[in-house]
Design a protein around this motif. Structure first.
Motif, mmCIF file in Angstrom:
data_model
loop_
_atom_site.group_PDB
_atom_site.id
_atom_site.type_symbol
_atom_site.label_atom_id
_atom_site.label_comp_id
_atom_site.label_asym_id
_atom_site.label_seq_id
_atom_site.Cartn_x
_atom_site.Cartn_y
_atom_site.Cartn_z
ATOM 1 N N GLN A 1 3.286 13.086 -2.212
ATOM 2 C CA GLN A 1 3.459 11.553 -1.760
ATOM 3 C C GLN A 1 2.166 11.340 -0.630
ATOM 4 O O GLN A 1 1.563 9.948 -1.074
ATOM 5 C CB GLN A 1 3.726 11.997 0.008
ATOM 6 N N LEU A 2 1.346 12.118 -0.669
ATOM 7 C CA LEU A 2 -0.032 11.509 -0.461
ATOM 8 C C LEU A 2 -0.994 11.606 -1.290
ATOM 9 O O LEU A 2 -1.521 10.217 -1.563
ATOM 10 C CB LEU A 2 -0.827 13.077 0.621
ATOM 11 N N ALA A 3 -1.008 12.112 -2.849
ATOM 12 C CA ALA A 3 -1.817 11.667 -3.408
ATOM 13 C C ALA A 3 -1.092 10.021 -3.890
ATOM 14 O O ALA A 3 -1.820 9.001 -4.389
ATOM 15 C CB ALA A 3 -1.592 12.437 -4.755
ATOM 16 N N GLY A 4 -0.355 9.557 -3.859
ATOM 17 C CA GLY A 4 0.324 8.014 -4.590
ATOM 18 C C GLY A 4 -0.269 7.296 -3.378
ATOM 19 O O GLY A 4 -0.202 6.629 -3.517
ATOM 20 N N LEU A 5 -0.098 7.645 -2.149
ATOM 21 C CA LEU A 5 -0.843 7.049 -1.482
ATOM 22 C C LEU A 5 -2.201 6.615 -1.354
ATOM 23 O O LEU A 5 -3.121 5.941 -1.387
ATOM 24 C CB LEU A 5 -0.451 8.037 0.261
ATOM 25 N N CYS A 6 -3.271 7.375 -1.994
ATOM 26 C CA CYS A 6 -4.562 7.188 -2.410
ATOM 27 C C CYS A 6 -4.622 7.358 -4.520
ATOM 28 O O CYS A 6 -6.068 6.977 -4.579
ATOM 29 C CB CYS A 6 -5.413 8.588 -2.016
ATOM 30 N N HIS A 7 -3.119 7.157 -4.934
ATOM 31 C CA HIS A 7 -4.076 7.097 -5.959
ATOM 32 C C HIS A 7 -4.709 6.058 -6.469
ATOM 33 O O HIS A 7 -4.997 6.697 -7.837
ATOM 34 C CB HIS A 7 -2.869 6.755 -6.457
ATOM 35 N N ALA A 8 -5.532 4.793 -6.218
ATOM 36 C CA ALA A 8 -6.468 4.332 -7.231
ATOM 37 C C ALA A 8 -8.164 4.929 -6.240
ATOM 38 O O ALA A 8 -8.632 3.630 -6.448
ATOM 39 C CB ALA A 8 -6.340 2.937 -7.213
ATOM 40 N N ALA A 9 -7.560 5.419 -5.449
ATOM 41 C CA ALA A 9 -8.788 5.426 -4.401
ATOM 42 C C ALA A 9 -10.308 6.131 -5.887
ATOM 43 O O ALA A 9 -10.924 4.856 -4.906
ATOM 44 C CB ALA A 9 -9.049 7.135 -3.549
ATOM 45 N N TYR A 10 -10.305 6.553 -6.852
ATOM 46 C CA TYR A 10 -11.056 6.855 -7.345
ATOM 47 C C TYR A 10 -11.737 5.527 -8.587
ATOM 48 O O TYR A 10 -11.776 5.518 -9.346
ATOM 49 C CB TYR A 10 -11.455 7.682 -7.960
ATOM 50 N N GLY A 11 -10.507 4.562 -8.613
ATOM 51 C CA GLY A 11 -10.676 3.311 -9.708
ATOM 52 C C GLY A 11 -9.498 4.113 -10.582
ATOM 53 O O GLY A 11 -8.737 5.660 -10.675
ATOM 54 N N MET B 1 1.016 -1.108 0.109
ATOM 55 C CA MET B 1 -0.102 0.302 -0.109
ATOM 56 C C MET B 1 0.700 1.310 -0.238
ATOM 57 O O MET B 1 0.815 2.070 -0.610
ATOM 58 C CB MET B 1 -0.694 0.298 1.046
ATOM 59 N N HIS B 2 2.046 1.393 0.765
ATOM 60 C CA HIS B 2 2.950 2.498 0.956
ATOM 61 C C HIS B 2 4.019 1.954 0.026
ATOM 62 O O HIS B 2 4.673 2.887 -0.540
ATOM 63 C CB HIS B 2 3.288 2.239 2.298
ATOM 64 N N ARG B 3 3.412 1.525 -1.155
ATOM 65 C CA ARG B 3 5.457 1.147 -2.008
ATOM 66 C C ARG B 3 5.425 2.497 -2.820
ATOM 67 O O ARG B 3 6.324 3.224 -3.490
ATOM 68 C CB ARG B 3 4.879 0.107 -3.067
ATOM 69 N N VAL B 4 4.154 3.134 -3.870
ATOM 70 C CA VAL B 4 4.109 4.691 -4.538
ATOM 71 C C VAL B 4 4.718 6.000 -3.698
ATOM 72 O O VAL B 4 4.885 6.193 -3.657
ATOM 73 C CB VAL B 4 2.792 4.787 -5.050
#
Length: 77
Positions: A18-28, A1-4
């Motif tokens: 970095q925060l965007a990377g953590l959540c990058h697939a939140a919307y698919g 999960m934190h790899r990105v």
């Protein structure tokens, strides 16, 4: 999960990226049909990670991977 996030940190990316990377697939994504949040819930994610980071997550979710990948590798549209 934190790899990105770790990779972005190693590259020297700012905290919003970095925060965007953590959540990058939140919307698919174009390559991942599932989503954790719907587009109507953008405000929820923005409250958690900030407006700029959320905007980057939204942009990532809306990208056409084939078109972006082709341009990034020097190909024509």
């Amino acid at each position: 999960m934190h790899r990105v996030t770790r990779l972005l940190s190693a590259w020297g990316a700012d905290p919003d990226v970095q925060l965007a990377g953590l959540c990058h697939a939140a919307y698919g994504t174009d390559g991942f049909d599932g989503s954790l949040l719907g587009i109507t819930e953008r405000g929820v994610l923005a409250e958690l990670i900030g407006d700029r980071a959320e905007a980057l997550v939204y942009l990532y979710a809306s990208c056409d991977r084939a078109a972006v990948g082709q341009r990034a590798s020097g190909g024509l549209p």
